[in-house]
Design a protein around this motif. Structure first.
Motif, PDB file in Angstrom:
ATOM      1  N   ALA A  81       1.142  -1.749   0.052  1.00 28.61           N
ATOM      2  CA  ALA A  81       0.318   0.765  -0.250  1.00 28.61           C
ATOM      3  C   ALA A  81       0.730   1.323   0.399  1.00 28.61           C
ATOM      4  CB  ALA A  81      -1.100   0.149   0.714  1.00 28.61           C
ATOM      5  N   ALA A  82       1.971   1.282   1.124  1.00 29.70           N
ATOM      6  CA  ALA A  82       2.799   2.157   1.120  1.00 29.70           C
ATOM      7  C   ALA A  82       3.832   2.876  -0.238  1.00 29.70           C
ATOM      8  CB  ALA A  82       3.635   2.357   2.156  1.00 29.70           C
ATOM      9  N   LEU A  83       4.175   1.995  -1.485  1.00 27.79           N
ATOM     10  CA  LEU A  83       4.869   1.898  -1.998  1.00 27.79           C
ATOM     11  C   LEU A  83       3.859   2.472  -3.334  1.00 27.79           C
ATOM     12  CD1 LEU A  83       6.033  -1.760  -2.797  1.00 27.79           C
ATOM     13  CD2 LEU A  83       7.549   0.680  -2.922  1.00 27.79           C
ATOM     14  N   THR A  84       2.621   2.084  -3.383  1.00 28.69           N
ATOM     15  CA  THR A  84       1.809   2.475  -4.615  1.00 28.69           C
ATOM     16  C   THR A  84       0.904   4.314  -4.288  1.00 28.69           C
ATOM     17  OG1 THR A  84       0.396  -0.170  -4.207  1.00 28.69           O
ATOM     18  CG2 THR A  84      -0.602   1.578  -5.476  1.00 28.69           C
ATOM     19  N   ALA A  85       0.838   3.812  -3.131  1.00 25.49           N
ATOM     20  CA  ALA A  85       1.023   5.580  -2.761  1.00 25.49           C
ATOM     21  C   ALA A  85       2.424   6.476  -3.123  1.00 25.49           C
ATOM     22  CB  ALA A  85       0.771   5.511  -0.710  1.00 25.49           C
ATOM     23  N   SER A  86       3.313   6.005  -2.950  1.00 26.00           N
ATOM     24  CA  SER A  86       4.601   6.979  -3.134  1.00 26.00           C
ATOM     25  C   SER A  86       4.276   6.855  -5.392  1.00 26.00           C
ATOM     26  CB  SER A  86       5.467   6.233  -2.879  1.00 26.00           C
ATOM     27  OG  SER A  86       5.730   5.485  -1.266  1.00 26.00           O
ATOM     28  N   TYR A  87       3.830   5.830  -5.206  1.00 25.89           N
ATOM     29  CA  TYR A  87       3.912   5.894  -6.809  1.00 25.89           C
ATOM     30  C   TYR A  87       2.307   7.076  -7.316  1.00 25.89           C
ATOM     31  CZ  TYR A  87       4.670   4.092 -11.401  1.00 25.89           C
ATOM     32  OH  TYR A  87       4.738   3.301 -12.471  1.00 25.89           O
ATOM     33  N   ASP A  88       1.238   6.622  -6.113  1.00 31.36           N
ATOM     34  CA  ASP A  88       0.862   8.202  -7.058  1.00 31.36           C
ATOM     35  C   ASP A  88       1.305   9.382  -6.521  1.00 31.36           C
ATOM     36  OD1 ASP A  88      -1.076   6.089  -7.058  1.00 31.36           O
ATOM     37  OD2 ASP A  88      -2.196   6.606  -5.126  1.00 31.36           O
ATOM     38  N   LYS A  89       1.962   9.848  -5.113  1.00 31.13           N
ATOM     39  CA  LYS A  89       2.244  11.311  -5.444  1.00 31.13           C
ATOM     40  C   LYS A  89       3.766  11.294  -6.114  1.00 31.13           C
ATOM     41  CE  LYS A  89       1.710  10.358  -0.323  1.00 31.13           C
ATOM     42  NZ  LYS A  89       1.613  10.332   0.931  1.00 31.13           N
ATOM     43  N   LEU A  90       3.980  10.690  -7.041  1.00 31.61           N
ATOM     44  CA  LEU A  90       5.849  10.726  -8.454  1.00 31.61           C
ATOM     45  C   LEU A  90       4.788  12.122  -9.022  1.00 31.61           C
ATOM     46  CD1 LEU A  90       6.038   7.255  -9.226  1.00 31.61           C
ATOM     47  CD2 LEU A  90       7.381   8.512  -7.472  1.00 31.61           C
ATOM     48  N   ALA A  91       6.128  13.275  -9.556  1.00 34.28           N
ATOM     49  CA  ALA A  91       5.748  14.134 -10.091  1.00 34.28           C
ATOM     50  C   ALA A  91       4.510  14.392 -10.178  1.00 34.28           C
ATOM     51  CB  ALA A  91       5.608  13.041 -11.746  1.00 34.28           C
ATOM     52  N   ASN A  92       4.209  15.081  -8.719  1.00 37.05           N
ATOM     53  CA  ASN A  92       3.388  15.966  -8.166  1.00 37.05           C
ATOM     54  C   ASN A  92       1.694  15.492  -8.047  1.00 37.05           C
ATOM     55  OD1 ASN A  92       4.510  18.165  -7.435  1.00 37.05           O
ATOM     56  ND2 ASN A  92       4.852  19.052  -9.733  1.00 37.05           N
ATOM     57  N   GLY A  93       1.627  14.095  -8.545  1.00 43.13           N
ATOM     58  CA  GLY A  93       0.921  13.547  -8.847  1.00 43.13           C
ATOM     59  C   GLY A  93      -0.014  12.864 -10.454  1.00 43.13           C
ATOM     60  N   LYS A  94       1.014  13.169 -10.760  1.00 38.61           N
ATOM     61  CA  LYS A  94       0.950  12.279 -12.729  1.00 38.61           C
ATOM     62  C   LYS A  94       0.091  11.318 -12.660  1.00 38.61           C
ATOM     63  CE  LYS A  94       3.966  12.278 -16.837  1.00 38.61           C
ATOM     64  NZ  LYS A  94       5.038  12.057 -16.720  1.00 38.61           N
ATOM     65  N   TRP A  95       0.408  10.157 -12.047  1.00 39.78           N
ATOM     66  CA  TRP A  95       0.310   8.851 -12.082  1.00 39.78           C
ATOM     67  C   TRP A  95      -0.928   8.418 -11.159  1.00 39.78           C
ATOM     68  CZ3 TRP A  95       1.372   7.829 -16.802  1.00 39.78           C
ATOM     69  CH2 TRP A  95       2.540   8.386 -17.758  1.00 39.78           C
ATOM     70  N   ARG A  96      -1.216   8.801 -10.417  1.00 40.27           N
ATOM     71  CA  ARG A  96      -2.611   9.009  -9.318  1.00 40.27           C
ATOM     72  C   ARG A  96      -3.611   7.736  -9.744  1.00 40.27           C
ATOM     73  NH1 ARG A  96      -6.950  11.662  -8.248  1.00 40.27           N
ATOM     74  NH2 ARG A  96      -6.279  13.621  -9.596  1.00 40.27           N
ATOM     75  N   GLY A  97      -3.175   6.768  -8.911  1.00 39.02           N
ATOM     76  CA  GLY A  97      -4.457   5.632  -9.456  1.00 39.02           C
ATOM     77  C   GLY A  97      -3.954   5.372 -10.647  1.00 39.02           C
ATOM     78  N   PHE A  98      -3.517   5.298 -10.747  1.00 37.29           N
ATOM     79  CA  PHE A  98      -2.982   4.768 -12.143  1.00 37.29           C
ATOM     80  C   PHE A  98      -2.232   3.134 -11.643  1.00 37.29           C
ATOM     81  CE2 PHE A  98      -0.976   2.186 -16.096  1.00 37.29           C
ATOM     82  CZ  PHE A  98      -1.368   3.410 -17.391  1.00 37.29           C
ATOM     83  N   LEU A  99      -1.454   2.393 -10.781  1.00 34.66           N
ATOM     84  CA  LEU A  99      -1.600   1.774 -10.376  1.00 34.66           C
ATOM     85  C   LEU A  99      -2.052   0.702  -9.743  1.00 34.66           C
ATOM     86  CD1 LEU A  99       2.243   0.708 -10.689  1.00 34.66           C
ATOM     87  CD2 LEU A  99       0.788   0.962 -11.853  1.00 34.66           C
ATOM     88  N   ALA A 100      -2.790  -0.378  -9.855  1.00 33.71           N
ATOM     89  CA  ALA A 100      -3.767  -1.072  -9.074  1.00 33.71           C
ATOM     90  C   ALA A 100      -3.495  -2.717  -8.181  1.00 33.71           C
ATOM     91  CB  ALA A 100      -5.155  -1.039  -9.238  1.00 33.71           C
ATOM     92  N   PRO A 101      -2.750  -2.731  -7.329  1.00 36.42           N
ATOM     93  CA  PRO A 101      -2.081  -4.156  -6.951  1.00 36.42           C
ATOM     94  C   PRO A 101      -3.267  -5.404  -6.778  1.00 36.42           C
ATOM     95  CG  PRO A 101      -1.209  -2.410  -5.310  1.00 36.42           C
ATOM     96  CD  PRO A 101      -2.480  -1.708  -6.051  1.00 36.42           C
ATOM     97  N   GLU A 102      -3.361  -6.194  -7.390  1.00 35.60           N
ATOM     98  CA  GLU A 102      -3.634  -7.862  -8.226  1.00 35.60           C
ATOM     99  C   GLU A 102      -4.043  -7.844  -6.288  1.00 35.60           C
ATOM    100  OE1 GLU A 102      -5.836 -10.390 -10.683  1.00 35.60           O
ATOM    101  OE2 GLU A 102      -5.070  -8.553 -10.361  1.00 35.60           O
ATOM    102  N   PRO A 103      -5.088  -8.874  -5.583  1.00 37.72           N
ATOM    103  CA  PRO A 103      -6.055  -8.269  -6.718  1.00 37.72           C
ATOM    104  C   PRO A 103      -7.289  -6.687  -6.742  1.00 37.72           C
ATOM    105  CG  PRO A 103      -7.394  -9.456  -5.672  1.00 37.72           C
ATOM    106  CD  PRO A 103      -5.686  -9.213  -4.978  1.00 37.72           C
ATOM    107  N   ALA A 104      -7.753  -6.307  -7.887  1.00 34.43           N
ATOM    108  CA  ALA A 104      -8.249  -4.806  -7.446  1.00 34.43           C
ATOM    109  C   ALA A 104      -9.372  -4.495  -7.049  1.00 34.43           C
ATOM    110  CB  ALA A 104      -7.649  -3.329  -8.887  1.00 34.43           C
ATOM    111  N   ASP A 105      -9.851  -5.612  -7.268  1.00 34.66           N
ATOM    112  CA  ASP A 105     -11.806  -5.806  -6.889  1.00 34.66           C
ATOM    113  C   ASP A 105     -12.296  -7.024  -7.206  1.00 34.66           C
ATOM    114  OD1 ASP A 105     -12.243  -5.742  -9.920  1.00 34.66           O
ATOM    115  OD2 ASP A 105     -12.261  -3.402 -10.014  1.00 34.66           O
ATOM    116  N   GLY A 106     -13.608  -7.401  -6.994  1.00 37.94           N
ATOM    117  CA  GLY A 106     -13.969  -7.320  -6.966  1.00 37.94           C
ATOM    118  C   GLY A 106     -14.446  -8.660  -8.589  1.00 37.94           C
ATOM    119  N   GLN A 107     -14.095  -8.352 -10.106  1.00 37.18           N
ATOM    120  CA  GLN A 107     -14.540  -8.164 -11.510  1.00 37.18           C
ATOM    121  C   GLN A 107     -13.741  -9.190 -11.574  1.00 37.18           C
ATOM    122  OE1 GLN A 107     -15.568  -5.006 -13.885  1.00 37.18           O
ATOM    123  NE2 GLN A 107     -14.002  -3.565 -12.328  1.00 37.18           N
TER     124      GLN A 107
END
Length: 809
Positions: A615-641
């Motif tokens: 979760a911390a790694l993914t949150a760090s990714y979200d903050k890169l480059a002033n939030g440029k990639w916010r929400g791009f990476l979703a650890p598997e499984p991302a949801d119930g689909q």
């Protein structure tokens, strides 16, 4: 265990480091060097040239200004296409520029210094393309040569400043490409690219629109690719539903296609608005034909590759055909209908219109039953969704005018388990499988399913590098190619160490992908892994050693490249390690709970800490480059689909009671041998087997040769006891369609013929692709002592990972 190394890596941000860019060997960065000075160079194009040339030239101007710090006022760079740039045509006519090898070539270009190209111009750098894409590739090649990575935007690979840049005198020729059509398929974009585009990069489009696709097109050109299959899930707007998208693709000279399930450039889930049961050629042929013809009419003016045939609405079997004769009859009639549309709206010489048919999944069985495909249509052979190509062109198929292509997966949503999160397909596997396909005649079209593009940057880059230049990329070798990629995208001074870390990362994850860290399939009863606690600990220690090796390297990477370091190396490495700690620590807790409660609770804390680390790694990714990639990476499984082929969310142990804290982080232990019995050292095998490095559990396999007999021999000394041998194979496919993998193992001269049947989709296949291994037992008992081992195979596809010996009870 992960957190301490994470902090060590990012200590680099506190200590500025010197930067060294990766420049082409024909670029000289020394002050006052001989050659044409690029500082402040002016990029000159002709108004009548293709729009893609104008777009690429504008990118080059920005790249030169970024790297040199000077916008204009220096020497001239002439860029243009033969027949579209009068100044360059005059150079050719005067004999000052040799274009003999360019005329009529496909996507080729030359970069050369020319003395006195015109009155008042003492010297110019001239970039000439054989066609519009060739010119654009040449322009972007210069950008790459001065240190601007193709991933400068997609992975935040900041160009490093170079105050002095000179092009060494001479001529540099590129092309034609090894594979005519080369590109990617954006797929399973539900958890990354589309929601990110809709909420962060391009709000208001409901997903990918022209702004996002423009970035994709630029990336493809910088990677010398030319083809895109666009996103096609229900979550994404249909590419051609917005006419601006097709016009944009034409401006970038990108050839648009569509997936195996989307004939005639149609996106069925987004564009078929009638009842889904009416998408049936048997009961509604007129409606289906009208649907297809509308796209031929609207997109006939653009450069496209037209997918022929028919499947269901979304990657499912064709409706309305209950038996094989009907399916075959329908498809042959559909071919005729679709080609008639192309003849009406594109060219009466329909054989000149690029068309492709992909015998994927159940369609392969129809083809095997004798389906007649027009000779000029490209046959696109798929892998088994896990990187192993199912079928290769036969000698008769290699004579077809339409040629053959490969549809290859670097990401997959489907059975037995998906892999959508981290990109762990080894480049060595891509090299082996795609290289064999090329040798067997599949050179018309290569498409890689890259999922969301990120974090599959390296695999995508390698796939397209190979497609552009198979001989050159092969000659470089995977290890050297990876080192060059690390130099270009992270840090030239640390490239060797980074390449070694990546090699170990791929080796460990080849044993089991992070998305496959469960040993049951959806719908089955949960069970633990077959690894003992000691074996799992040895695996975790190997992961930890690799991460600790990254610490000093990361500390030396200059701050401008830290975001790229995180995206391209640190996140995938750290997330894979944390995923393994989470699973195996939880398993150890369950196994120790009744016998060693303190140890069990410490393992529980480790599992929960690993989960927090993801979760911390993914949150760090979200903050890169002033939030440029916010929400791009979703650890598997991302949801119930799509639960029927998605990883089950891990069950973590409960919180540690007070007073029982997890163990302190320490440096990982040295490796321990928990492998059991002896195995043959494949490096000692003499003979005609090919040695493939970077593949398999031990980083080395022996490979047979296509259409040739290979023989090898070695010796092994077995300890006291009775032994049984097992040959471990990589689960590739034989050259011949449907044939098993065959080899002969001789022990002291006695032959043991071995076979491994390969039937895609059955239980044995599912086990093989999750394990990346087929274990074939030798039906014999072997005494202790020294033995001569010989290994023979007569066709391609046999990849020997190990020959193991275990005590035979």
């Amino acid at each position: 265990m992960v957190r301490a190394a994470l902090l060590l890596c990012f200590a680099a941000l506190l200590f500025p480091q010197s930067a060294r860019a990766q420049l082409a060997d024909w670029i000289d960065p020394r002050p006052g060097a001989a050659g044409l000075d690029l500082t402040g160079a002016q990029v000159v194009t002709a108004p009548g040239d293709a729009e893609v040339v104008t777009l690429a030239a504008e990118d080059l101007r920005r790249d030169l200004a970024t790297v040199t710090g000077k916008a204009s006022g220096g020497n001239s760079i002439w860029a243009g296409t033969i027949g579209k740039n009068p100044a360059i045509d005059r150079l050719i006519a005067s004999g000052k520029f040799d274009a003999k090898r360019l005329a009529g070539a496909w996507e080729s270009f030359v970069i050369a210094t020319v003395e006195r190209p015109s009155p008042g111009v003492p010297r110019a750098l001239v970039i000439v393309g054989s066609d519009r894409r060739g010119t654009a590739y040449g322009i972007y090649e210069l950008s790459r040569a001065i240190g601007v990575s193709p991933w400068h935007w997609w992975a935040d690979v900041t160009p490093l400043p170079q105050r002095n840049l000179h092009v060494r005198p001479g001529t540099h020729r590129f092309g034609p490409p090894s594979v005519q059509y080369r590109g990617i398929f954006i797929n399973d974009e539900d958890w990354g690219l589309t929601p990110w585009s809709a909420t962060v990069f391009e709000p208001g489009t409901r997903g990918m629109g022209p702004k996002t696709y423009a970035k994709v097109f630029e990336l493809l050109l910088r990677l010398k690719a030319n083809t895109l299959w666009p996103a096609m899930h229900k979550i994404s707007p249909a590419f051609n539903a917005n006419p601006e998208n097709a016009r944009l693709a034409d401006r970038y000279a990108i050839v648009m296609g569509s997936s195996h399930a989307e004939p005639m450039l149609r996106n069925n889930v987004g564009e078929w608005t009638a009842d889904t049961h009416d998408y049936d050629y048997g009961k509604n042929p007129q409606g289906v034909r009208a649907y297809w013809e509308e796209r031929a009419r609207s997109n006939g003016q653009f450069e496209s590759i037209w997918t022929l045939g028919m499947r269901g609405i979304h990657d499912s079997g064709m409706q309305g055909a209950a038996d094989m004769p009907t399916r075959k009859r329908f498809l042959e009639s559909i071919f005729a209908d679709q080609r008639a549309m192309l003849a009406r709206h594109l060219s009466p010489q329909v054989e000149r219109v690029p068309q492709v048919f992909t015998p994927y999944k159940e369609v392969l069985d129809i083809y095997r039953d004798g389906l007649a495909v027009p000779d000029d249509v490209t046959l696109m052979w798929p892998d088994d969704n896990f990187g192993y190509i199912r079928r290769f062109p036969t000698p008769a198929e290699r004579r077809r005018s339409g040629g053959a292509g490969i549809y290859y997966h670097l990401s997959y949503l489907g059975a037995p388990l998906s892999y959508l999160w981290l990109s762990t397909t080894p480049p060595a596997l891509i090299a082996e499988e795609m290289g064999r396909a090329f040798d067997l005649g599949a050179n018309r079209m290569w498409i890689a399913n890259v999922g969301d593009i990120k974090p599959g940057e390296l695999a995508t880059d390698y796939f397209l590098s190979l497609a552009w230049d198979v001989p050159g990329t092969r000659a470089l070798g995977v290890a050297k190619w990876t080192e060059r990629w690390a130099a270009e995208n992270i840090d030239a001074s640390q490239a060797g160490g980074i390449a070694a870390i990546l090699a170990e990362h791929y080796r460990l994850n080849f044993i089991r992908r992070p998305e496959h860290l469960q040993w049951w399939l959806p719908g089955q009863k949960a069970r633990q892994s077959p690894l003992s606690i000691a074996e799992a600990d040895a695996r975790l220690a190997a992961f930890d050693r690799n991460l600790w090796a990254l610490g000093p390297i990361a500390a030396a990477v200059p701050p401008p490249r830290q975001p790229a370091l995180f995206e391209l190396l640190y996140y995938p490495l750290g997330a894979a390690i944390a995923a393994n700690h989470r699973v195996f620590a939880a398993e150890a807790h369950d196994r120790l709970r009744d016998t060693d409660l303190p140890a069990a609770l410490a393992r529980a804390a480790e599992a929960r800490e690993a989960d927090r680390e993801i979760a911390a790694l993914t949150a760090s990714y979200d903050k890169l480059a002033n939030g440029k990639w916010r929400g791009f990476l979703a650890p598997e499984p991302a949801d119930g689909q799509w639960k029927s082929f998605r990883l089950t969310p891990p069950a973590l142990p409960t919180a540690t009671p007070q007073g029982l804290a997890p163990a302190k982080v320490a440096a990982p232990a040295p490796p321990r041998d928990v492998s059991g019995g002896p195995s043959l050292d494949l490096r000692t095998v003499s003979g005609s087997w090919r040695v493939v490095t970077g593949l398999g559990r031990n980083g080395l396999v022996l490979a047979s040769r296509t259409a040739a007999s290979v023989v090898g021999a070695a010796a092994i000394d077995l300890p006291a006891g009775r032994w049984r041998a097992t040959v471990d194979l990589i689960p590739a496919y034989a050259d011949a369609d449907g044939a098993p993998l065959r080899l002969i193992l001789r022990i002291d001269g006695k032959a043991y013929p071995l076979e491994a049947p390969r039937e895609t989709g059955n239980a044995a296949w599912a086990q093989a692709v999750l394990d990346n291994r087929i274990a074939v037992e030798v039906p014999a008992s072997i005494d202790s002592g020294n033995h001569r081992i010989e290994l023979t195979a007569d066709a391609g596809g046999v990849l020997v990972e190990a020959i193991r010996f275990e005590i035979h009870d």
